[in-house]
Design a protein around this motif. Sequence first.
Motif, PDB file in Angstrom:
ATOM      1  N   THR A   1       0.816  -1.226   0.000  1.00  0.00           N
ATOM      2  CA  THR A   1       0.000   0.000   0.000  1.00  0.00           C
ATOM      3  C   THR A   1       0.845   1.270   0.000  1.00  0.00           C
ATOM      4  O   THR A   1       1.727   1.450   0.835  1.00  0.00           O
ATOM      5  CB  THR A   1      -0.955   0.035   1.218  1.00  0.00           C
TER       6      THR A   1
ATOM      7  N   HIS B   1     -12.103   1.307   9.337  1.00  0.00           N
ATOM      8  CA  HIS B   1     -11.687   0.358   8.301  1.00  0.00           C
ATOM      9  C   HIS B   1     -11.223  -0.954   8.914  1.00  0.00           C
ATOM     10  O   HIS B   1     -10.243  -1.546   8.464  1.00  0.00           O
ATOM     11  CB  HIS B   1     -10.568   0.965   7.440  1.00  0.00           C
TER      12      HIS B   1
ATOM     13  N   GLY C   1     -16.357  -5.101  -6.497  1.00  0.00           N
ATOM     14  CA  GLY C   1     -16.232  -3.730  -5.989  1.00  0.00           C
ATOM     15  C   GLY C   1     -15.119  -3.024  -6.734  1.00  0.00           C
ATOM     16  O   GLY C   1     -14.214  -3.674  -7.285  1.00  0.00           O
ATOM     17  N   ILE C   2     -15.200  -1.678  -6.764  1.00  0.00           N
ATOM     18  CA  ILE C   2     -14.190  -0.934  -7.519  1.00  0.00           C
ATOM     19  C   ILE C   2     -13.695   0.284  -6.738  1.00  0.00           C
ATOM     20  O   ILE C   2     -13.439   1.353  -7.292  1.00  0.00           O
ATOM     21  CB  ILE C   2     -14.713  -0.587  -8.931  1.00  0.00           C
ATOM     22  N   GLY C   3     -13.525   0.104  -5.434  1.00  0.00           N
ATOM     23  CA  GLY C   3     -12.902   1.149  -4.614  1.00  0.00           C
ATOM     24  C   GLY C   3     -11.386   1.026  -4.743  1.00  0.00           C
ATOM     25  O   GLY C   3     -10.861   0.265  -5.564  1.00  0.00           O
ATOM     26  N   ASN C   4     -10.694   1.758  -3.894  1.00  0.00           N
ATOM     27  CA  ASN C   4      -9.225   1.741  -3.981  1.00  0.00           C
ATOM     28  C   ASN C   4      -8.618   0.411  -3.561  1.00  0.00           C
ATOM     29  O   ASN C   4      -7.569   0.018  -4.083  1.00  0.00           O
ATOM     30  CB  ASN C   4      -8.650   2.901  -3.173  1.00  0.00           C
TER      31      ASN C   4
ATOM     32  N   ASP D   1      -6.096  -1.460  -6.115  1.00  0.00           N
ATOM     33  CA  ASP D   1      -4.729  -1.765  -5.662  1.00  0.00           C
ATOM     34  C   ASP D   1      -4.454  -3.269  -5.774  1.00  0.00           C
ATOM     35  O   ASP D   1      -3.390  -3.694  -6.229  1.00  0.00           O
ATOM     36  CB  ASP D   1      -4.516  -1.327  -4.203  1.00  0.00           C
TER      37      ASP D   1
ATOM     38  N   TYR E   1     -16.103  -1.333   4.191  1.00  0.00           N
ATOM     39  CA  TYR E   1     -16.118  -1.573   5.639  1.00  0.00           C
ATOM     40  C   TYR E   1     -17.378  -0.978   6.256  1.00  0.00           C
ATOM     41  O   TYR E   1     -18.008  -0.094   5.691  1.00  0.00           O
ATOM     42  CB  TYR E   1     -14.864  -0.938   6.263  1.00  0.00           C
TER      43      TYR E   1
HETATM   44  N1  LIG Z   1      -3.819   3.318  -1.387  1.00  0.00           N
HETATM   45  C1  LIG Z   1      -4.696   3.867  -0.600  1.00  0.00           C
HETATM   46  O1  LIG Z   1      -4.517   4.971  -0.086  1.00  0.00           O
HETATM   47  C2  LIG Z   1      -5.942   3.116  -0.317  1.00  0.00           C
HETATM   48  C3  LIG Z   1      -6.989   3.785   0.274  1.00  0.00           C
HETATM   49  N2  LIG Z   1      -8.140   3.115   0.557  1.00  0.00           N
HETATM   50  C4  LIG Z   1      -9.225   3.873   1.187  1.00  0.00           C
HETATM   51  O2  LIG Z   1      -9.842   3.054   2.172  1.00  0.00           O
HETATM   52  C5  LIG Z   1     -11.257   3.241   2.144  1.00  0.00           C
HETATM   53  C6  LIG Z   1     -11.955   1.889   1.896  1.00  0.00           C
HETATM   54  O3  LIG Z   1     -11.720   1.503   0.537  1.00  0.00           O
HETATM   55  P1  LIG Z   1     -12.329   0.159  -0.073  1.00  0.00           P
HETATM   56  O4  LIG Z   1     -11.928  -0.995   0.776  1.00  0.00           O
HETATM   57  O5  LIG Z   1     -11.957   0.139  -1.496  1.00  0.00           O
HETATM   58  O6  LIG Z   1     -13.905   0.295   0.128  1.00  0.00           O
HETATM   59  P2  LIG Z   1     -14.941   1.338  -0.565  1.00  0.00           P
HETATM   60  O7  LIG Z   1     -16.052   1.484   0.404  1.00  0.00           O
HETATM   61  O8  LIG Z   1     -14.252   2.552  -1.055  1.00  0.00           O
HETATM   62  O9  LIG Z   1     -15.466   0.546  -1.861  1.00  0.00           O
HETATM   63  C7  LIG Z   1     -16.348  -0.528  -1.737  1.00  0.00           C
HETATM   64  C8  LIG Z   1     -16.721  -1.039  -3.107  1.00  0.00           C
HETATM   65  O10 LIG Z   1     -17.564  -2.171  -2.935  1.00  0.00           O
HETATM   66  C9  LIG Z   1     -18.718  -2.008  -3.723  1.00  0.00           C
HETATM   67  N3  LIG Z   1     -19.863  -2.679  -3.108  1.00  0.00           N
HETATM   68  C10 LIG Z   1     -20.325  -2.554  -1.847  1.00  0.00           C
HETATM   69  N4  LIG Z   1     -21.410  -3.308  -1.677  1.00  0.00           N
HETATM   70  C11 LIG Z   1     -21.660  -3.933  -2.853  1.00  0.00           C
HETATM   71  C12 LIG Z   1     -22.644  -4.826  -3.317  1.00  0.00           C
HETATM   72  N5  LIG Z   1     -23.635  -5.249  -2.533  1.00  0.00           N
HETATM   73  N6  LIG Z   1     -22.597  -5.250  -4.603  1.00  0.00           N
HETATM   74  C13 LIG Z   1     -21.620  -4.818  -5.408  1.00  0.00           C
HETATM   75  N7  LIG Z   1     -20.637  -3.967  -5.036  1.00  0.00           N
HETATM   76  C14 LIG Z   1     -20.658  -3.522  -3.771  1.00  0.00           C
HETATM   77  C15 LIG Z   1     -18.929  -0.505  -3.794  1.00  0.00           C
HETATM   78  O11 LIG Z   1     -19.756  -0.233  -4.896  1.00  0.00           O
HETATM   79  P3  LIG Z   1     -20.650   1.106  -4.966  1.00  0.00           P
HETATM   80  O12 LIG Z   1     -19.680   2.220  -5.219  1.00  0.00           O
HETATM   81  O13 LIG Z   1     -21.559   0.817  -6.096  1.00  0.00           O
HETATM   82  O14 LIG Z   1     -21.343   1.221  -3.636  1.00  0.00           O
HETATM   83  C16 LIG Z   1     -17.483  -0.044  -3.977  1.00  0.00           C
HETATM   84  O15 LIG Z   1     -17.083  -0.171  -5.316  1.00  0.00           O
HETATM   85  C17 LIG Z   1     -11.534   4.284   1.063  1.00  0.00           C
HETATM   86  O16 LIG Z   1     -11.594   5.537   1.673  1.00  0.00           O
HETATM   87  C18 LIG Z   1     -10.311   4.197   0.177  1.00  0.00           C
HETATM   88  O17 LIG Z   1     -10.041   5.395  -0.530  1.00  0.00           O
HETATM   89  C19 LIG Z   1      -8.306   1.782   0.270  1.00  0.00           C
HETATM   90  C20 LIG Z   1      -7.288   1.088  -0.323  1.00  0.00           C
HETATM   91  C21 LIG Z   1      -6.022   1.709  -0.671  1.00  0.00           C
END
Ligand SMILES: NC(=O)C1=CN([C@@H]2O[C@H](COP(=O)(O)OP(=O)(O)OC[C@H]3O[C@@H](n4cnc5c(N)ncnc54)[C@H](OP(=O)(O)O)[C@@H]3O)[C@@H](O)[C@H]2O)C=CC1
Length: 335
Positions: free
Chosen positions: A55, A141, A180-183, A187, A319
């Motif tokens: 990370t 988290h 899911g497509i968060g960070n 990563d 989370y």
């Molecule tokens: N390098 C770094 O600095 C990093 C930072 N982070 C940070 O940590 C935090 C947590 O990140 P992360 O773990 O990615 O979690 P996030 O909450 O950001 O993303 C969750 C993902 O899961 C999807 N999701 C949730 N529920 C469902 C469902 N029922 N069906 C389908 N898709 C679903 C969401 O879709 P939808 O958008 O449609 O709700 C979203 O794409 C964020 O603030 C992030 O920026 C995380 C990793 C690395």
Amino acid sequence: MKVCVIGAGVSGLPAIKSCIEAGLDVVCYEKSSDIGGLWNYRPDQDVGGTVMKSTVVNTSKEMMAYSDFPPPEDWPNFMHHSYVQKYLRLYAEHFSLIKYIHLNSEVKSVKKDEDIHKWRVTLKSGQSEIFDKIMLCTGHHAIPYYPQFRGLEKFKGKILHAKEYRDYHGFEDKNVFILGIGNSALDIAVELSKISKSVTVSTRRGTWVFNRAAQAGMPYDIVFQSRLYYWLMKVLPWTIANDFMEHRLQQRLDHDLYGLRPNHRFFQQHPAVNDNLANLLASGLITITEDIETFDETGVIVKGGRHFDADVIILCTGYTFSFPYLDPSTLIPII
Ligand SMILES: NC(=O)C1=CN([C@@H]2O[C@H](COP(=O)(O)OP(=O)(O)OC[C@H]3O[C@@H](n4cnc5c(N)ncnc54)[C@H](OP(=O)(O)O)[C@@H]3O)[C@@H](O)[C@H]2O)C=CC1
């Protein structure tokens, strides 16, 4: 006044400092064996949340720094987690915070004593103490969010949440399906893309993807913190500001072509930050696909009926948070 700070991470440390500055009597309890919270990388432990081995924080050090304690000038703009942890340690040492922190001290309950209008904090060890005020600095988290998916129980491969992911070991030559497509998702996808057999990322609504490095390699969050941008943001209608940002992002990566374009406008949601995604999509090493329809024994069926073979499904579904040690735990309503 006696204050208890729970957690010695990014919020807990300045909380202790502020209490000292205000002349308060402060005690901090930290359940793990070191300060740093998430940034205290613990590959073998499951106490609280922790980053993955590779990370790199996606906020520049200039923007994430404590305003009264900038990180050393010669450190990189975007810090690997080991630097973030070093920075937190320097901060704690500089402001002499360590002596207020009790490590390996898990708080089991925080309960109001109505007779004396104070709080009783009880540790897992049984030790208990009375405080006037409590500061909850335990982050959000650490508790994985597991959505319910129709048919997931049929899948015979491995399922894990991003919280359990530490590094690429064990994923070599596997078909990896990321939900899911968060960070976290991006990563992990980037890290596995070159060693796994396939990496597919499923999203229900897409995302805008930002780069850490903007023009001339400058951190994006510094470039956009200029007086000019502040002024533009004040005078421009939101729709034009969104058009401008989306146009810039489209120039780096065609969100339509790769199935990333979300329904929401840029400023309506937290964007993803990833510098490698465009290249890996163009190289065919990562595939973006639709939302899940259902699962079978060998993989995933997405909306529209396409089937993806999977050996591993990684739930990068974010989370949830709660304060289980509060008594009653509903003391702070979470909406
Ligand atoms: N390098 C770094 O600095 C990093 C930072 N982070 C940070 O940590 C935090 C947590 O990140 P992360 O773990 O990615 O979690 P996030 O909450 O950001 O993303 C969750 C993902 O899961 C999807 N999701 C949730 N529920 C469902 C469902 N029922 N069906 C389908 N898709 C679903 C969401 O879709 P939808 O958008 O449609 O709700 C979203 O794409 C964020 O603030 C992030 O920026 C995380 C990793 C690395």
